[in-house]
Scaffold this motif. Structure first.
Motif, PDB file in Angstrom:
ATOM      1  N   LEU A  33     -22.231 -66.676 -26.403  1.00 25.67           N
ATOM      2  CA  LEU A  33     -23.548 -66.998 -26.516  1.00 25.67           C
ATOM      3  C   LEU A  33     -24.189 -67.762 -25.201  1.00 25.67           C
ATOM      4  CD1 LEU A  33     -26.147 -66.581 -28.451  1.00 25.67           C
ATOM      5  CD2 LEU A  33     -25.954 -68.933 -28.964  1.00 25.67           C
ATOM      6  N   LYS A  34     -23.244 -68.450 -24.661  1.00 30.00           N
ATOM      7  CA  LYS A  34     -23.597 -69.047 -23.481  1.00 30.00           C
ATOM      8  C   LYS A  34     -23.539 -68.077 -22.246  1.00 30.00           C
ATOM      9  CE  LYS A  34     -21.162 -73.168 -24.927  1.00 30.00           C
ATOM     10  NZ  LYS A  34     -19.993 -74.008 -24.800  1.00 30.00           N
ATOM     11  N   THR A  35     -22.685 -67.061 -22.356  1.00 27.88           N
ATOM     12  CA  THR A  35     -22.858 -65.965 -21.377  1.00 27.88           C
ATOM     13  C   THR A  35     -24.084 -65.114 -21.339  1.00 27.88           C
ATOM     14  OG1 THR A  35     -20.369 -66.039 -21.095  1.00 27.88           O
ATOM     15  CG2 THR A  35     -21.678 -64.022 -20.553  1.00 27.88           C
ATOM     16  N   ILE A  36     -24.409 -64.836 -22.506  1.00 32.18           N
ATOM     17  CA  ILE A  36     -25.668 -64.148 -22.703  1.00 32.18           C
ATOM     18  C   ILE A  36     -26.624 -64.898 -22.356  1.00 32.18           C
ATOM     19  CG2 ILE A  36     -27.401 -63.207 -24.372  1.00 32.18           C
ATOM     20  CD1 ILE A  36     -24.812 -62.313 -26.259  1.00 32.18           C
ATOM     21  N   CYS A  37     -26.767 -66.113 -22.639  1.00 29.60           N
ATOM     22  CA  CYS A  37     -27.863 -66.960 -22.069  1.00 29.60           C
ATOM     23  C   CYS A  37     -28.072 -67.239 -20.599  1.00 29.60           C
ATOM     24  CB  CYS A  37     -27.868 -68.423 -22.789  1.00 29.60           C
ATOM     25  SG  CYS A  37     -28.808 -69.521 -22.010  1.00 29.60           S
ATOM     26  N   ALA A  38     -26.860 -67.252 -19.971  1.00 31.05           N
ATOM     27  CA  ALA A  38     -26.766 -67.142 -18.704  1.00 31.05           C
ATOM     28  C   ALA A  38     -27.309 -65.828 -18.012  1.00 31.05           C
ATOM     29  CB  ALA A  38     -25.301 -67.290 -18.101  1.00 31.05           C
ATOM     30  N   PHE A  39     -26.941 -64.739 -18.441  1.00 30.27           N
ATOM     31  CA  PHE A  39     -27.651 -63.480 -17.932  1.00 30.27           C
ATOM     32  C   PHE A  39     -29.083 -63.471 -18.124  1.00 30.27           C
ATOM     33  CE2 PHE A  39     -22.975 -61.490 -18.887  1.00 30.27           C
ATOM     34  CZ  PHE A  39     -22.730 -61.315 -17.394  1.00 30.27           C
ATOM     35  N   ALA A  40     -29.436 -64.112 -19.216  1.00 31.08           N
ATOM     36  CA  ALA A  40     -31.044 -63.935 -19.411  1.00 31.08           C
ATOM     37  C   ALA A  40     -31.608 -64.665 -18.527  1.00 31.08           C
ATOM     38  CB  ALA A  40     -30.969 -64.435 -20.965  1.00 31.08           C
ATOM     39  N   ASN A  41     -30.970 -65.515 -18.056  1.00 28.34           N
ATOM     40  CA  ASN A  41     -31.751 -66.604 -17.101  1.00 28.34           C
ATOM     41  C   ASN A  41     -31.788 -65.996 -15.623  1.00 28.34           C
ATOM     42  OD1 ASN A  41     -32.701 -69.052 -18.474  1.00 28.34           O
ATOM     43  ND2 ASN A  41     -30.528 -69.698 -18.702  1.00 28.34           N
ATOM     44  N   ASP A  42     -30.742 -65.351 -15.475  1.00 29.88           N
ATOM     45  CA  ASP A  42     -30.652 -64.416 -14.316  1.00 29.88           C
ATOM     46  C   ASP A  42     -31.244 -65.149 -12.840  1.00 29.88           C
ATOM     47  OD1 ASP A  42     -30.025 -62.118 -12.737  1.00 29.88           O
ATOM     48  OD2 ASP A  42     -32.187 -61.285 -13.136  1.00 29.88           O
ATOM     49  N   ILE A  43     -30.583 -66.273 -12.854  1.00 30.27           N
ATOM     50  CA  ILE A  43     -31.155 -67.181 -11.763  1.00 30.27           C
ATOM     51  C   ILE A  43     -31.112 -66.692 -10.229  1.00 30.27           C
ATOM     52  CG2 ILE A  43     -28.813 -68.160 -11.175  1.00 30.27           C
ATOM     53  CD1 ILE A  43     -30.362 -71.059 -10.901  1.00 30.27           C
ATOM     54  N   ASP A  44     -30.076 -65.704  -9.819  1.00 28.95           N
ATOM     55  CA  ASP A  44     -30.217 -65.169  -8.571  1.00 28.95           C
ATOM     56  C   ASP A  44     -30.721 -63.694  -8.595  1.00 28.95           C
ATOM     57  OD1 ASP A  44     -28.946 -67.188  -7.287  1.00 28.95           O
ATOM     58  OD2 ASP A  44     -27.131 -66.643  -7.992  1.00 28.95           O
ATOM     59  N   ASN A  45     -31.528 -63.242  -9.861  1.00 24.76           N
ATOM     60  CA  ASN A  45     -32.116 -61.929  -9.880  1.00 24.76           C
ATOM     61  C   ASN A  45     -31.205 -60.844  -9.583  1.00 24.76           C
ATOM     62  OD1 ASN A  45     -34.647 -62.914 -10.364  1.00 24.76           O
ATOM     63  ND2 ASN A  45     -35.489 -63.032  -8.300  1.00 24.76           N
ATOM     64  N   TRP A  46     -29.925 -61.073 -10.260  1.00 25.20           N
ATOM     65  CA  TRP A  46     -29.078 -59.941 -10.101  1.00 25.20           C
ATOM     66  C   TRP A  46     -29.513 -58.777 -11.168  1.00 25.20           C
ATOM     67  CZ3 TRP A  46     -23.700 -62.836 -10.461  1.00 25.20           C
ATOM     68  CH2 TRP A  46     -23.445 -63.562  -9.347  1.00 25.20           C
ATOM     69  N   GLY A  47     -30.253 -58.990 -11.967  1.00 18.86           N
ATOM     70  CA  GLY A  47     -30.428 -58.210 -13.036  1.00 18.86           C
ATOM     71  C   GLY A  47     -29.852 -58.106 -14.362  1.00 18.86           C
ATOM     72  N   GLY A  48     -29.341 -59.426 -14.501  1.00 22.63           N
ATOM     73  CA  GLY A  48     -28.565 -59.794 -15.737  1.00 22.63           C
ATOM     74  C   GLY A  48     -27.242 -59.391 -15.712  1.00 22.63           C
ATOM     75  N   GLY A  49     -26.568 -58.991 -16.916  1.00 22.30           N
ATOM     76  CA  GLY A  49     -25.157 -58.594 -16.941  1.00 22.30           C
ATOM     77  C   GLY A  49     -24.595 -58.245 -18.307  1.00 22.30           C
ATOM     78  N   TYR A  50     -23.587 -57.815 -18.453  1.00 24.14           N
ATOM     79  CA  TYR A  50     -22.929 -57.084 -19.535  1.00 24.14           C
ATOM     80  C   TYR A  50     -21.863 -58.224 -19.984  1.00 24.14           C
ATOM     81  CZ  TYR A  50     -25.284 -52.909 -17.758  1.00 24.14           C
ATOM     82  OH  TYR A  50     -26.353 -52.141 -17.383  1.00 24.14           O
ATOM     83  N   LEU A  51     -21.888 -57.825 -21.422  1.00 23.19           N
ATOM     84  CA  LEU A  51     -20.813 -58.339 -22.240  1.00 23.19           C
ATOM     85  C   LEU A  51     -19.934 -57.381 -22.758  1.00 23.19           C
ATOM     86  CD1 LEU A  51     -19.066 -61.135 -23.171  1.00 23.19           C
ATOM     87  CD2 LEU A  51     -20.833 -61.161 -24.994  1.00 23.19           C
ATOM     88  N   VAL A  52     -18.612 -57.060 -22.405  1.00 24.55           N
ATOM     89  CA  VAL A  52     -17.891 -56.150 -23.134  1.00 24.55           C
ATOM     90  C   VAL A  52     -16.543 -56.694 -24.207  1.00 24.55           C
ATOM     91  CG1 VAL A  52     -16.406 -54.120 -22.716  1.00 24.55           C
ATOM     92  CG2 VAL A  52     -18.146 -54.680 -21.119  1.00 24.55           C
ATOM     93  N   ILE A  53     -16.898 -56.505 -25.429  1.00 27.37           N
ATOM     94  CA  ILE A  53     -16.189 -57.195 -26.162  1.00 27.37           C
ATOM     95  C   ILE A  53     -14.990 -56.171 -26.851  1.00 27.37           C
ATOM     96  CG2 ILE A  53     -15.863 -58.148 -28.684  1.00 27.37           C
ATOM     97  CD1 ILE A  53     -18.583 -58.799 -28.163  1.00 27.37           C
ATOM     98  N   GLY A  54     -13.767 -56.382 -26.712  1.00 29.32           N
ATOM     99  CA  GLY A  54     -12.636 -55.607 -26.890  1.00 29.32           C
ATOM    100  C   GLY A  54     -11.680 -55.239 -25.864  1.00 29.32           C
ATOM    101  N   VAL A  55     -11.882 -56.075 -24.775  1.00 29.44           N
ATOM    102  CA  VAL A  55     -11.210 -56.101 -23.432  1.00 29.44           C
ATOM    103  C   VAL A  55     -10.479 -57.237 -23.105  1.00 29.44           C
ATOM    104  CG1 VAL A  55     -11.176 -55.453 -21.315  1.00 29.44           C
ATOM    105  CG2 VAL A  55     -12.517 -53.954 -22.857  1.00 29.44           C
TER     106      VAL A  55
END
Length: 505
Positions: A33-55
């Motif tokens: 949840l912390k990672t999803i929150c960090a991607f949503a904040n997108d402080i450097d305007n990278w475009g957010g990000g992806y969380l891949v579960i099962g790897v």
């Protein structure tokens, strides 16, 4: 709802930077949840990000063989993920897809930069926890921001990048389904198959190219830039102008304009440059079986420079991207200039690290189509392409007000006209004589003239080569160069070793 890419692309790391992907063996609400929150904040305007579960991951990379998520656990993970994401404030829900790859199942979570930043998440999942943190992403880590970074987050609250803003002048009908499907097919998105039967609004929401409010459905700027047949209706001068000056008189000009969806105009302009401007030369060297092959300008350098111009242009500025092709160089100019975090010295030394990108969404689409590279790699790719071709080093420029950015790519020395025509020589000699008679430079001796004539004929000569060719001392050469530069006859562009002399007219 599907994500606008595929798991194979994510696992390769060739399109989406590793810093924007996090791998987890299982769904761990406390950490994820912390990672999803960090991607949503997108402080450097990278475009957010992806969380891949099962790897499983090792040093930020997927570890093979891939593990996958047991089928019986997927439903439980998804329900818990939905409940935990409701703990984010303000309200934010990522886009989630269950993907099949190599006979196993994975959960892919796409968390694009949110429109209501900053977002906070509980410090931990305990029932008595009341503390909330504004998590951010730095490099490949989710961290608690410093006080300065926290201020940056608040400053971003009302600073949504232009390409990610809703366009209130456009309608949903301005988005073209054929362009959208063509893009999804090209990048191998699982959305392509679903798009045949999917509601158009849901499809656009899945790609995050329209506003998410059910009562107010409008396209975002990035959707219009890529999936409108006439983006120039909404963004005047969103085009590429290729202007050729076959000689240095300026009397003859050839001009061609490329419009349409950004990726199409970029590809068409590059194809035109490749077919009409780039030339190859083959030289057979005695005693060597393999001939020397080189181009006036390598296509890889042009492709990267022009793609970067499309990526970083300000589409709220009514100026086209201009590609000026002169007898000895190509200059690519876009507006506005580089971010102020990029210094003039950094540009000269090719040391560039931008704190934020101007167009986070445009970058996503261009990278998916392999039209531009990852973070801060463009300068290196341009320099490598020129070096491998034997061309002079490039020149990157912006002004103090950051109103423009110019990339100059010099032609290979063997393509530069080595002998000026008689009329041009007469003009230069007349100008020299005029200045001498006006008393502007004092005594202009024979050595000074020899150096100037040599530079006129071979602009790529270094000081050492001038010494060898003219048979006079290095100190004499340097004195002549200083006099010529001081009085406005010549200037050096590029580095000492791979640069080129310019005769000032």
């Amino acid at each position: 709802m599907a994500v606008p890419t595929n798991i194979k692309t994510l696992l390769s790391g060739n399109v989406v930077e590793w810093a924007r992907i996090e791998f987890k063996e299982t769904w761990d609400a406390d950490a994820s949840l912390k990672t999803i929150c960090a991607f949503a904040n997108d402080i450097d305007n990278w475009g957010g990000g992806y969380l891949v579960i099962g790897v499983r991951e090792k040093n930020g990379r997927p570890e093979y063989p891939l593990q996958g998520v047991p089928a019986e656990k997927i439903d439980g993970y998804l329900k818990d993920m939905l409940n935990k994401c409701k703990l984010l404030q303000p309200e934010y829900l990522p886009i989630v897809e269950v993907a099949d790859y190599e006979g196993k199942k994975f959960i892919v979570v796409w968390a694009p930069g949110g429109n209501s930043r900053p977002y906070s998440a509980p410090k931990n999942m305990s029932k008595d926890n009341r503390e909330r943190i504004y998590y951010i992403r730095k490099m490949a880590s989710t961290i608690v921001p410093s006080e300065a970074e926290k201020r940056d987050l608040y400053n971003l609250a009302n600073n949504i990048p232009f390409d990610d803003r809703v366009n209130h002048e456009a309608e949903l009908a301005d988005l073209n389904i054929t362009l959208i499907q063509s893009y999804l097919k090209e990048i191998g998105s699982s959305l392509y198959q679903e798009s045949e039967s999917m509601d158009f609004v849901d499809l656009c929401k899945s790609m995050n190219i329209i506003s998410a409010l059910p009562e107010y459905t409008k396209p975002k700027n990035v959707g219009l830039m890529f999936f409108s047949l006439e983006p120039e209706r909404f963004f005047p001068y969103a085009q590429i102008d290729v202007v050729e000056f076959p000689d240095d008189t300026g009397d003859r000009i050839r001009e061609k304009t490329f419009k349409g969806p950004l990726h199409q105009q970029l590809r068409e302009a590059l194809l035109y440059i490749k077919n009409s401007i780039i030339q190859e030369q083959v030289i057979k060297v005695d005693g060597i079986a393999e001939a020397r092959r080189f181009f006036n300008i390598p296509f890889a350098a042009v492709e990267e420079a022009l793609s970067n111009a499309v990526y970083h242009k300000g589409y709220d500025v009514r100026e086209p991207i201009e590609v000026r092709v002169e007898p000895d160089r190509m200059i690519i100019v876009s507006h506005p200039g580089a971010d102020r975090s990029i210094s003039q010295e950094g540009l000269r030394e090719y040391r560039v690290f931008s704190r934020r990108y101007r167009n986070r969404r445009i970058g996503e689409f261009l990278k998916e189509m392999h039209l531009t590279e990852g973070r801060n790699t463009g300068f290196r790719k341009i320099c490598n392409a020129l070096h491998n071709n034997g061309s002079p080093e490039p020149l990157f420029e912006t002004d103090e007000e950051r109103t423009y950015f110019a990339t100059t790519l010099f032609f290979h020395p063997d393509f530069v006209k080595k002998e000026l025509d008689d009329s041009q020589n007469d003009r230069i000699n007349d100008r020299i004589n005029d200045r001498i008679s006006d008393g502007n430079i004092g005594k202009f001796n024979a050595n000074d003239r020899m150096v100037l004539e040599a530079i006129q004929q071979k602009p790529y000569l270094t000081v050492a080569q001038l010494v060898s060719q003219l048979g006079i001392s290095e100190s004499t050469i340097r004195r002549a160069i200083r006099k010529l530069k001081t009085n406005g006859f010549i200037r050096r562009e590029g580095a000492n070793k791979n640069g080129i002399w310019m005769i000032l007219k």
